[in-house]
Design an enzyme around this catalytic site. Sequence first.
Site: not given
Length: 307
Positions: A176, A226, A296
Amino acid sequence: MINKDIYQALQQLIPNEKIKVDEPLKRYTYTKTGGNADFYITPTKNEEVQAVVKYAYQNEIPVTYLGNGSNIIIREGGIRGIVISLLSLDHIDVSDDAIIAGSGAAIIDVSRVARDYALTGLEFACGIPGSIGGAVYMNAGAYGGEVKDCIDYALCVNEQGSLIKLTTKELELDYRNSIIQKEHLVVLEAAFTLAPGKMTEIQAKMDDLTERRESKQPLEYPSCGSVFQRPPGHFAGKLIQDSNLQGHRIGGVEVSTKHAGFMVNVDNGTATDYENLIHYVQKTVKEKFGIELNREVRIIGEHPKES
């Protein structure tokens, strides 16, 4: 009050119909939250992006980039300066075993084009709701695959408006994370090198991943996807579930009862509701397990002014 000088300057750089003033951003986010942008522009050419970025840099005007708003929360105070939507840079071109896609192309659509040409390697992306630009920005992944596995290069623009072509190695793709974030670049297009495969096998894999996603994720409500990164050795959703937080609600936003890693907008929730719930979940998990949950989802924009 909107700066007329900026508006007039933008009109010299891109067609007037691509410029919106004081534009509500909740129209462009999956959470259906967010305040207004001073200027919201929708370029259709790389050169238009470069021209606006260069102008903004020279005049110290902040620039914010938006893809399809799937993994982002925009605060109710909105965004000052110029917001550049990249969604119209959505071309998808196939050449032999490679696909070149514009920043605004949906990565789901790119994975489907790969399937149609019997190219394997992007099946993991068949359910990721983000754009190509966002996917490269955060090295998006799912079900064991991620962007860094198949990307060849990305064409980017830096803060000064100059073009930069970065190879896979130069992109520094990690979990990420990427050089795009660190250097404040924006992706214009990306190329993916895939492998010849069998269309029936590719479709079967995509069907399996789609079924798994639909059975586990709360797709019936607006959400930001998410919310947290995966902590080393753990799963964020499991930690949240074991903290008895599923169904916990602040304002109109709650931790999904279907998948604890998601927060859903069940009743006209606001960005403030999201932010408060995120902080509460982080605090609770930290107190119970001693584990930090890192976001995230990106949170941008100004806090609403107190009335």
